[in-house]
Design a protein around this motif. Structure first.
Motif, short mmCIF file in Angstrom:
data_model
loop_
_atom_site.label_atom_id
_atom_site.label_comp_id
_atom_site.label_asym_id
_atom_site.label_seq_id
_atom_site.Cartn_x
_atom_site.Cartn_y
_atom_site.Cartn_z
N ILE A 7 0.64 -1.09 -0.22
CA ILE A 7 0.03 0.21 -0.20
C ILE A 7 0.80 1.12 0.17
O ILE A 7 0.68 2.21 -0.54
CB ILE A 7 -1.17 0.14 1.45
CG1 ILE A 7 -2.37 -0.72 1.39
CG2 ILE A 7 -1.50 1.61 1.56
CD1 ILE A 7 -3.23 -0.90 2.69
N SER A 11 1.11 3.80 -3.42
CA SER A 11 0.27 5.50 -3.01
C SER A 11 1.01 6.25 -3.04
O SER A 11 0.88 6.71 -3.45
CB SER A 11 -0.61 4.79 -1.43
OG SER A 11 -1.19 3.68 -1.26
N GLY A 145 -2.87 2.23 -7.89
CA GLY A 145 -2.91 2.71 -6.97
C GLY A 145 -3.39 3.60 -6.27
O GLY A 145 -3.15 3.98 -4.73
N ARG A 146 -4.50 3.28 -6.29
CA ARG A 146 -5.81 4.39 -5.86
C ARG A 146 -7.17 2.18 -5.35
O ARG A 146 -7.04 2.38 -4.75
CB ARG A 146 -6.19 4.35 -6.67
CG ARG A 146 -5.51 6.05 -7.29
CD ARG A 146 -6.85 7.45 -7.92
NE ARG A 146 -5.33 8.38 -7.73
CZ ARG A 146 -4.55 9.11 -8.64
NH1 ARG A 146 -4.69 8.02 -9.66
NH2 ARG A 146 -4.65 9.74 -9.18
N GLU A 173 -10.52 -0.14 -2.16
CA GLU A 173 -9.26 1.38 -2.28
C GLU A 173 -8.00 0.02 -1.38
O GLU A 173 -7.42 -1.47 -0.89
CB GLU A 173 -9.73 1.82 -1.53
CG GLU A 173 -11.44 2.17 -1.58
CD GLU A 173 -11.57 3.13 -2.82
OE1 GLU A 173 -10.28 3.39 -2.95
OE2 GLU A 173 -12.36 3.45 -2.89
N MET A 174 -7.01 1.13 -1.50
CA MET A 174 -5.33 0.20 -1.46
C MET A 174 -5.75 -0.06 -0.15
O MET A 174 -5.55 -1.13 0.44
CB MET A 174 -4.43 1.31 -1.61
CG MET A 174 -4.25 1.56 -3.11
SD MET A 174 -3.38 0.34 -4.03
CE MET A 174 -4.71 -0.57 -4.45
#
Length: 261
Positions: A7, A11, A145-146, A173-174
């Protein structure tokens, strides 16, 4: 790499690195415990990046296309960051989005640009599935990344890919990847997608209930007294004999056969 590392890694990745969706998918596969494309067999068209397909036209012509990631019997995966959706790419959305402002790339995109791009990727995934010789049970849309979106059609007819498992949870979501249940869901999308079919679970429950009811009927039948035909009588039940106290015993305490003897 554990969930927190994954993550944090993606992210915080710059936009230029997020364009490397293949690296993202490869690391995601390791996180959920499945082989990544090309790990087991290089060049396997049943599980690979950039899987070629051919779109056929009514006039007999055709044109090529490439699925970002494909696994036979499991999914078509499209990444929002795919190069074909970049500037000048075959699926560059800017010419369409520019219609909102009329100035090409200088126009301010609408507020729902992200949703538009994700829906475009999902729609393209459906088009690719149509070009295959099978309808995979899942369309997976990745925003590196999202988020990861899951769409399913367990009937495998290509009629309607619906949010999976439902509208509230189809987007992962991450931060959700910290949840072992979410990672297991993704693992099954990769490794055993049809096990996620809700109708299969309903069938298992129905079979279990039917088995229990059958056992109950047999149990009741075994306790039923035999009727005139020799078969169990569903109305009459065998009753335990009522022992009467003998004259030498207390009226409140029936004697046993041994005692009365």
């Amino acid at each position: 790499m554990d969930a927190d590392d994954f993550i944090r890694r993606w992210s915080e990745a710059p936009i230029s690195e997020r364009a490397h969706y293949q690296t993202f998918i490869g690391q995601l596969c390791r996180l959920i415990g499945v082989a990544a494309p090309d790990d087991e067999r290089t060049g396997d068209l049943d599980y690979c990046f950039e899987r070629p397909v051919k779109f056929l036209h009514e006039d007999g012509g055709s044109h090529p296309g490439y699925i970002d990631c494909y696994r036979r019997g499991a999914f078509v995966l499209e990444a929002k960051q795919s190069g074909k959706r970049g500037a000048g790419g075959a699926l560059d959305p800017q010419p369409q989005l520019a219609l909102f402002g009329g100035k090409g790339r200088q126009a301010a995109p609408p507020s729902n640009t992200l949703e538009t791009l994700m829906r475009n990727a999902k729609r393209q995934g459906e088009n690719y599935a149509k070009a295959l010789d099978e309808w995979p049970p899942f369309i997976v849309v990745v925003d590196v990344g999202r988020a990861i979106e899951l769409w399913s059609d367990f009937g495998r007819q290509g009629k309607a890919y619906a949010p999976f498992p439902d509208r509230a949870r189809y987007r992962i979501e991450m931060a959700d990847l910290r949840d072992a249940a979410v990672r297991e869901r993704l693992r099954r999308v990769w490794a055993e997608p049809m096990s996620l079919d809700p109708s299969a679970h309903v069938a298992e429950v129905t079979t279990d209930i039917a088995s229990r009811l059958a056992w109950l009927v047999r149990s009741i039948g075994a306790r039923a007294a035999a009727g005139p035909s020799g078969r169990p009588d569903a109305v009459t039940r065998r009753r335990a004999p009522i022992r009467q106290p003998c004259s030498s015993c207390s009226a409140s305490s029936p004697c046993s056969p041994t005692a009365s003897a």
